[in-house]
Structure formats: C-alpha cells, structure tokens
Design a protein around this motif. Structure first.
Motif, PDB file in Angstrom:
ATOM      1  N   LEU A  77      19.918 -10.235  11.593  1.00  0.00           N
ATOM      2  CA  LEU A  77      18.937  -9.640  10.206  1.00  0.00           C
ATOM      3  C   LEU A  77      19.008 -11.198   9.502  1.00  0.00           C
ATOM      4  O   LEU A  77      17.900 -11.158   8.391  1.00  0.00           O
ATOM      5  N   PHE A  78      20.156 -11.863   9.054  1.00  0.00           N
ATOM      6  CA  PHE A  78      20.150 -12.917   7.844  1.00  0.00           C
ATOM      7  C   PHE A  78      20.166 -14.325   8.911  1.00  0.00           C
ATOM      8  O   PHE A  78      19.218 -15.364   8.281  1.00  0.00           O
ATOM      9  N   GLY A  79      20.877 -14.404   9.927  1.00  0.00           N
ATOM     10  CA  GLY A  79      20.049 -16.078  10.943  1.00  0.00           C
ATOM     11  C   GLY A  79      18.773 -15.709  11.885  1.00  0.00           C
ATOM     12  O   GLY A  79      18.270 -17.307  12.107  1.00  0.00           O
ATOM     13  N   GLY A  80      18.509 -14.477  12.218  1.00  0.00           N
ATOM     14  CA  GLY A  80      17.579 -14.890  12.806  1.00  0.00           C
ATOM     15  C   GLY A  80      15.635 -14.354  12.672  1.00  0.00           C
ATOM     16  O   GLY A  80      15.023 -13.633  13.303  1.00  0.00           O
ATOM     17  N   VAL A  81      15.849 -13.936  11.186  1.00  0.00           N
ATOM     18  CA  VAL A  81      14.784 -13.042  11.052  1.00  0.00           C
ATOM     19  C   VAL A  81      14.937 -13.904   9.306  1.00  0.00           C
ATOM     20  O   VAL A  81      15.559 -14.103   8.872  1.00  0.00           O
ATOM     21  N   VAL A  82      13.196 -14.338   9.328  1.00  0.00           N
ATOM     22  CA  VAL A  82      13.406 -14.417   7.994  1.00  0.00           C
ATOM     23  C   VAL A  82      12.735 -12.760   7.294  1.00  0.00           C
ATOM     24  O   VAL A  82      11.654 -12.140   7.200  1.00  0.00           O
ATOM     25  N   PHE A 137      17.737  -7.154  -0.881  1.00  0.00           N
ATOM     26  CA  PHE A 137      17.707  -8.837  -1.426  1.00  0.00           C
ATOM     27  C   PHE A 137      19.186 -10.015  -1.642  1.00  0.00           C
ATOM     28  O   PHE A 137      19.381 -10.681  -1.313  1.00  0.00           O
ATOM     29  N   GLU A 138      19.683  -8.999  -2.614  1.00  0.00           N
ATOM     30  CA  GLU A 138      21.503  -9.945  -2.744  1.00  0.00           C
ATOM     31  C   GLU A 138      22.064 -10.228  -1.380  1.00  0.00           C
ATOM     32  O   GLU A 138      22.400 -11.035  -1.394  1.00  0.00           O
ATOM     33  N   ALA A 139      21.966  -9.159  -0.416  1.00  0.00           N
ATOM     34  CA  ALA A 139      22.327  -9.891   0.734  1.00  0.00           C
ATOM     35  C   ALA A 139      22.002 -10.658   1.691  1.00  0.00           C
ATOM     36  O   ALA A 139      22.447 -11.781   2.102  1.00  0.00           O
ATOM     37  N   VAL A 140      20.371 -10.389   1.705  1.00  0.00           N
ATOM     38  CA  VAL A 140      20.614 -11.898   2.378  1.00  0.00           C
ATOM     39  C   VAL A 140      20.517 -12.759   1.238  1.00  0.00           C
ATOM     40  O   VAL A 140      20.326 -13.962   2.227  1.00  0.00           O
ATOM     41  N   ARG A 141      20.460 -12.945  -0.143  1.00  0.00           N
ATOM     42  CA  ARG A 141      20.986 -14.381  -0.547  1.00  0.00           C
ATOM     43  C   ARG A 141      22.051 -14.345  -0.534  1.00  0.00           C
ATOM     44  O   ARG A 141      22.575 -15.502   0.223  1.00  0.00           O
ATOM     45  N   ALA A 142      22.583 -13.993  -0.415  1.00  0.00           N
ATOM     46  CA  ALA A 142      24.639 -13.810  -0.409  1.00  0.00           C
ATOM     47  C   ALA A 142      24.916 -14.765   0.849  1.00  0.00           C
ATOM     48  O   ALA A 142      25.802 -15.706   1.320  1.00  0.00           O
ATOM     49  N   ASN A 143      24.236 -14.158   2.729  1.00  0.00           N
ATOM     50  CA  ASN A 143      24.213 -14.264   3.934  1.00  0.00           C
ATOM     51  C   ASN A 143      23.591 -15.669   4.392  1.00  0.00           C
ATOM     52  O   ASN A 143      23.923 -16.608   5.486  1.00  0.00           O
TER      53      ASN A 143
END
Length: 245
Positions: A93-98, A134-140
C-alpha cells in the motif's frame, strides 16, 4: 522499458464530494476507475474486479496491481467510514500505490452525512480514521501525501484537478470537467448517496434555491459533539491541503 505508473487511491471522508472527483476520473477515459472497492469488500466480504472475485484486502490489492500493470492505470476512490486494518499492514500500500486524500469542512460534511444516515456512529464520520491512514502513509513513505478539499474542488475545479493531476503524474484533461448526467451501474446499491453527482453535468457548488431543512451542528447537540470531536483531525489534515494558484 520503464515501470508502469503506480495505481492511485483517493481516500476521502464521506460527503466530501469525492464521488464528483471520481466522476472526473471516469470522464477521462484512460483509467480503470474503481468505486469504493475496499468499502464494498468490507460490506459484502467480496468484490469483483476485472472479472475476478476477491475476498480479502490482500487479494484486492493483488488484483489492483495486476490490473494496473495491464496497460491502463488504476484510480480508486474509497472512504474512511470503515476500518482497513489488514490493508494498512500490507507494505505494498505504501510502496506500490500513490495515496492521496480528500477532506471537507467538518460541519458541512457531518450535516450532509447525518441527513443520509442519522444512525451513523462517531467513527463513521471518518475524519479520525482518514487522519490515521494519512499518518500511516506519511510514516511509511517519509513523504507528506497530497490533500485536496472538496470545497476547493467546486470553487476552483480546473485549478484543483490540474494540480492533482500534476502531482500523481496524469495528463490534465479539461474536457473531463463536464459530462452528461447519468446513473452509473455500479452505484445502484448506494444510489441515493450519489444522486447529486448522477444528476450533475460538472463540478460546481449546488445552485441557489430554497434551503432544505437539515440538522447541523448549530441546531443539533449530537452533531455539535461529533463536529467538535472530529475537528482536530480535519485541522491536522488541512494544514497540508493543496492550495491551487
């Protein structure tokens, strides 16, 4: 050969005008557009994508990535009234998706949501969980994701959509901002939630008319408490909101 551009997900609070934004993406004609796939999976325990039935977030993300690699970029819109715990544990979700985000001023969004579903729980209004995603995406990722505002979308549609497209690597197509009113087949189950978009022909605020009677945080103590609870999460997201020029 360069890698295919990553799929795009727009995470949105309910009643943020995200379906109107999805309608723009549909009108482009160059994307595989998915309407709330993770929400439908959560509700039904299954989701059909490209003729394939999936029953978990892992399978759904597998299918989205495979579909994206097939030659047409995937755009998915989803909402934060459900929890996607297993999805947020999937590194793809974090490495393969915008991942992008959509907010709207809470008092308006909450009044609109309550009018549709007066039995909605505190969590279903979605601001707290949108902030968590949002915070999960930013952290990862180590990056601040793009945040757009539904009120900005209707106030300055061309500038907002143009800036969004630039951020996610899409060509801006001004002709996609207008369309013929229609009811999309895959909206049938939740048609009443999308009635305004189905009847619309473009991005614009609702026309002036005799105001409909609607409970708001100003008239309803229950909604006032909900708005006060969610306001800090909106404020935290709004600090990163796209300001188009």
């Amino acid at each position: 050969m360069s890698a295919a551009p990553k799929p795009i997900i727009l995470w949105a609070v309910p009643r943020s005008r995200s379906t109107a934004f999805l309608r723009v993406m549909l009108e482009r004609g160059d994307l595989e557009v998915l309407h709330e796939p993770f929400s439908y999976l959560q509700m039904d325990g299954r989701f059909e994508i490209a003729g394939r039935h999936v029953t978990s977030t892992t399978e759904l993300l597998d299918a989205m990535l495979a579909l994206n690699d097939g030659g047409r970029r995937v755009f998915a819109k989803d909402t934060s009234d459900y929890k996607y715990t297993s999805l947020l544990e999937d590194e793809r979700l974090f490495g393969g998706v915008v991942n992008t985000f959509m907010i709207r001023e809470p008092r308006s969004a909450i009044a609109s949501h309550y009018a549709m579903n007066p039995k909605a729980t505190l969590d279903e209004y979605g601001f707290e969980y949108l902030h968590a995603i949002f915070e999960a995406v930013r952290a990862n990722t180590g990056e601040v994701p793009l945040v757009i505002d539904g009120d900005d979308l209707v106030a300055a549609p061309e500038a907002t959509v143009r800036a969004y497209c630039e951020h996610v690597g899409l060509e801006f197509m001004p002709e996609a901002l207008r369309w013929d009113p229609d009811k999309r087949p895959n909206w049938q189950r939740t048609a009443r939630w999308h009635a305004e978009v189905a009847a619309s022909s473009g991005l614009a605020a609702k026309p002036s008319r005799t105001p409909e009677r609607r409970e708001t945080p100003d008239t309803n103590e229950h909604l006032r408490r909900i708005a006060e609870y969610h306001q800090p999460f909106y404020d935290a997201l709004a600090r990163h909101r796209l300001v188009s020029r």
